[in-house]
Design an enzyme around this catalytic site. Structure first.
Site, PDB file in Angstrom:
ATOM      1  N   ASP A  31      85.598  14.429  80.027  1.00  0.00           N
ATOM      2  CA  ASP A  31      86.893  15.128  79.869  1.00  0.00           C
ATOM      3  C   ASP A  31      87.020  16.284  80.852  1.00  0.00           C
ATOM      4  O   ASP A  31      87.388  17.389  80.471  1.00  0.00           O
ATOM      5  CB  ASP A  31      87.073  15.592  78.417  1.00  0.00           C
ATOM      6  N   THR A  60      91.760  12.663  79.256  1.00  0.00           N
ATOM      7  CA  THR A  60      93.106  13.194  79.435  1.00  0.00           C
ATOM      8  C   THR A  60      93.807  12.250  80.411  1.00  0.00           C
ATOM      9  O   THR A  60      93.221  11.923  81.456  1.00  0.00           O
ATOM     10  CB  THR A  60      93.002  14.627  79.995  1.00  0.00           C
ATOM     11  N   ASP A  67      83.867  22.686  76.176  1.00  0.00           N
ATOM     12  CA  ASP A  67      84.548  21.642  75.410  1.00  0.00           C
ATOM     13  C   ASP A  67      83.862  20.279  75.565  1.00  0.00           C
ATOM     14  O   ASP A  67      84.314  19.416  76.313  1.00  0.00           O
ATOM     15  CB  ASP A  67      86.032  21.556  75.802  1.00  0.00           C
ATOM     16  N   ASN A 103      89.124  22.740  80.954  1.00  0.00           N
ATOM     17  CA  ASN A 103      87.780  22.763  80.364  1.00  0.00           C
ATOM     18  C   ASN A 103      86.774  23.491  81.240  1.00  0.00           C
ATOM     19  O   ASN A 103      85.560  23.340  81.063  1.00  0.00           O
ATOM     20  CB  ASN A 103      87.306  21.334  80.051  1.00  0.00           C
ATOM     21  N   LYS A 116      88.657  18.588  83.532  1.00  0.00           N
ATOM     22  CA  LYS A 116      89.994  19.057  83.917  1.00  0.00           C
ATOM     23  C   LYS A 116      89.903  20.582  83.987  1.00  0.00           C
ATOM     24  O   LYS A 116      88.989  21.182  83.389  1.00  0.00           O
ATOM     25  CB  LYS A 116      91.068  18.618  82.908  1.00  0.00           C
TER      26      LYS A 116
HETATM   27  N1  LIG Z   1      83.168  30.331  75.174  1.00  0.00           N
HETATM   28  C1  LIG Z   1      84.420  30.760  75.325  1.00  0.00           C
HETATM   29  N2  LIG Z   1      84.679  31.962  75.860  1.00  0.00           N
HETATM   30  C2  LIG Z   1      85.943  32.401  76.014  1.00  0.00           C
HETATM   31  N3  LIG Z   1      87.048  31.686  75.678  1.00  0.00           N
HETATM   32  C3  LIG Z   1      86.857  30.470  75.135  1.00  0.00           C
HETATM   33  C4  LIG Z   1      85.545  29.933  74.930  1.00  0.00           C
HETATM   34  N4  LIG Z   1      85.671  28.699  74.396  1.00  0.00           N
HETATM   35  C5  LIG Z   1      86.985  28.476  74.284  1.00  0.00           C
HETATM   36  N5  LIG Z   1      87.713  29.532  74.717  1.00  0.00           N
HETATM   37  C6  LIG Z   1      89.170  29.662  74.731  1.00  0.00           C
HETATM   38  O1  LIG Z   1      89.684  29.183  73.514  1.00  0.00           O
HETATM   39  C7  LIG Z   1      90.638  28.135  73.722  1.00  0.00           C
HETATM   40  C8  LIG Z   1      90.425  27.045  72.684  1.00  0.00           C
HETATM   41  O2  LIG Z   1      89.194  26.399  72.943  1.00  0.00           O
HETATM   42  P1  LIG Z   1      88.769  25.061  72.229  1.00  0.00           P
HETATM   43  O3  LIG Z   1      87.583  24.525  72.943  1.00  0.00           O
HETATM   44  O4  LIG Z   1      88.678  25.231  70.767  1.00  0.00           O
HETATM   45  O5  LIG Z   1      90.040  24.213  72.366  1.00  0.00           O
HETATM   46  P2  LIG Z   1      90.601  23.257  73.450  1.00  0.00           P
HETATM   47  O6  LIG Z   1      90.060  23.610  74.798  1.00  0.00           O
HETATM   48  O7  LIG Z   1      92.051  23.199  73.283  1.00  0.00           O
HETATM   49  O8  LIG Z   1      89.888  21.948  73.035  1.00  0.00           O
HETATM   50  P3  LIG Z   1      90.174  20.852  71.967  1.00  0.00           P
HETATM   51  O9  LIG Z   1      90.529  19.705  72.852  1.00  0.00           O
HETATM   52  O10 LIG Z   1      88.839  20.733  71.316  1.00  0.00           O
HETATM   53  O11 LIG Z   1      91.265  21.273  71.082  1.00  0.00           O
HETATM   54  C9  LIG Z   1      90.403  27.636  75.125  1.00  0.00           C
HETATM   55  O12 LIG Z   1      91.625  27.309  75.642  1.00  0.00           O
HETATM   56  C10 LIG Z   1      89.737  28.797  75.842  1.00  0.00           C
HETATM   57  O13 LIG Z   1      90.704  29.555  76.543  1.00  0.00           O
END
Ligand SMILES: Nc1ncnc2c1ncn2[C@@H]1O[C@H](COP(=O)(O)OP(=O)(O)OP(=O)(O)O)[C@@H](O)[C@H]1O
Length: 326
Positions: free
Chosen positions: A140, A177, A158, A145, A142
């Site tokens: 995944d 994606t 992610d 991520n 992109k």
């Molecule tokens: N380790 C981290 N440090 C800082 N910000 C983070 C971190 N992990 C995630 N984030 C922020 O939080 C947001 C949500 O992350 P999360 O991985 O839950 O969701 P996602 O990227 O939308 O994935 P999913 O497809 O699992 O919903 C991300 O868009 C990112 O900006």
């Protein structure tokens, strides 16, 4: 000195103070938290709603994300220190990356120059080499991520679709994606490590031009364009000759013909002309100055949320028993 996972293994959920929300994902929020015993130490706490995970049958993927991240030891992969659970949520205590997503920076500037794109892709290659050497495909890739740390180094995050796969084996689950899906995934031929290689080519094109090579108003049309192949794509002049050659080698229709899918693996991609003169040793030591200057987010920043609507990953459909390991 104890390994960092051991050092943080005594932290309990009640030892953490919520500072602000860093982002919202498909399964819950990611909070910036500090440790009561040492408030200088901050983490990202990924809070995933159990009900939503079960409803969308993602138990298997959350567990696999946990296992893979726990075992990953690379400066280019966001670290997972500990997991917790309570009645409503499972939690992942992770290394925090306060520079936000590469996606947000890219959308703000439009496109990256060659040297910035080279740095980003080089970080991804380091992360992928670490994973592929351990029999794991990511599936995944992109800009959404890829997170930036305080310095501007890129970390892969992610791991919901990452999968351990045996040598010579393939997997069939459709996920990813749409703009980044490889032809063998669309055609359900079975896929393996070369699907990650394909996605590196798509990422490089998107970084250099600001949008991926295969775009259309709906997923079906995107898949149609992907199946017509990279040969049918018009490369804008911002993509130099050598970058163009690399993208075409990474996005070969046949997985086995892709650069980096042979016995040399990811190392073969590093040897491509486009990387000539790149300081790989400096990258690994994290001693080169990153080209992206991250805007650091924190509790006093009103604009903690990323403004641009990210693309949605299509989850595979699998079930199993779960949350005992959290
Ligand atoms: N380790 C981290 N440090 C800082 N910000 C983070 C971190 N992990 C995630 N984030 C922020 O939080 C947001 C949500 O992350 P999360 O991985 O839950 O969701 P996602 O990227 O939308 O994935 P999913 O497809 O699992 O919903 C991300 O868009 C990112 O900006």
């Amino acid at each position: 000195m104890p390994a960092v996972n051991e050092a943080f293994s005594k932290i309990e959920l009640s030892d953490l103070v919520m500072e602000c929300t860093l982002g919202i994902g498909g399964f819950g929020r990611v909070e910036l938290v500090s440790w009561k015993k040492n408030p200088e130490l901050t983490f990202a706490l990924k809070c995933l709603k159990k009900q939503h995970i079960v409803r969308t049958k993602q138990q298997e993927h959350i567990l696999s994300e946990r296992t893979i991240l726990f075992n990953a030891r690379s400066n280019f992969i966001c670290r997972l220190y500990k997991t917790f659970r309570d009645a409503k949520f499972v939690y992942m205590l992770m290394e925090v990356c306060l520079g936000g997503e590469v996606w947000t920076v890219l959308r703000n500037v439009g496109n990256f120059d060659e040297s910035t794109s080279r740095f980003v892709v080089a970080c991804v290659l380091e992360a992928f080499q670490h994973l592929h050497d351990r029999g794991i495909i990511f599936r995944d890739l992109k800009p959404e991520n890829l997170l930036l740390d305080n310095q501007g180094y890129v970390k892969l995050c992610d791991f919901g679709f990452a999968k351990a796969i045996g040598p010579g084996k393939k997997t069939w689950t459709f996920c990813g994606t749409p703009e980044y899906v490889s032809p063998e995934v669309i055609l359900n031929k079975g896929h393996s490590f070369p699907t990650d290689i394909w996605q590196i080519g798509i990422l490089l094109f998107e970084l250099l031009t600001g949008s991926p090579p295969f775009t259309a108003p709906d997923s079906m049309k995107i898949y149609g364009a992907i199946l017509r192949g990279i040969g049918a794509v018009e490369f804008p002049p911002v993509v130099g000759k050598s970058a163009r050659a690399l993208i075409k080698r990474l996005c070969k229709e046949s997985p086995s013909e892709r650069l980096g899918s042979g016995s040399g693996g990811i190392a073969d991609v590093r040897k491509h002309k486009w990387f000539q003169g790149f300081d790989w040793a400096g990258l690994r030591r994290m001693s080169i100055v990153p080209p992206l200057r991250p805007k650091i987010r924190g509790p006093n920043d009103a604009s903690n949320f990323d403004k641009f609507e990210p693309r949605v990953s299509i989850p595979p459909d699998e079930i199993s028993g779960w949350d005992n390991d959290f």
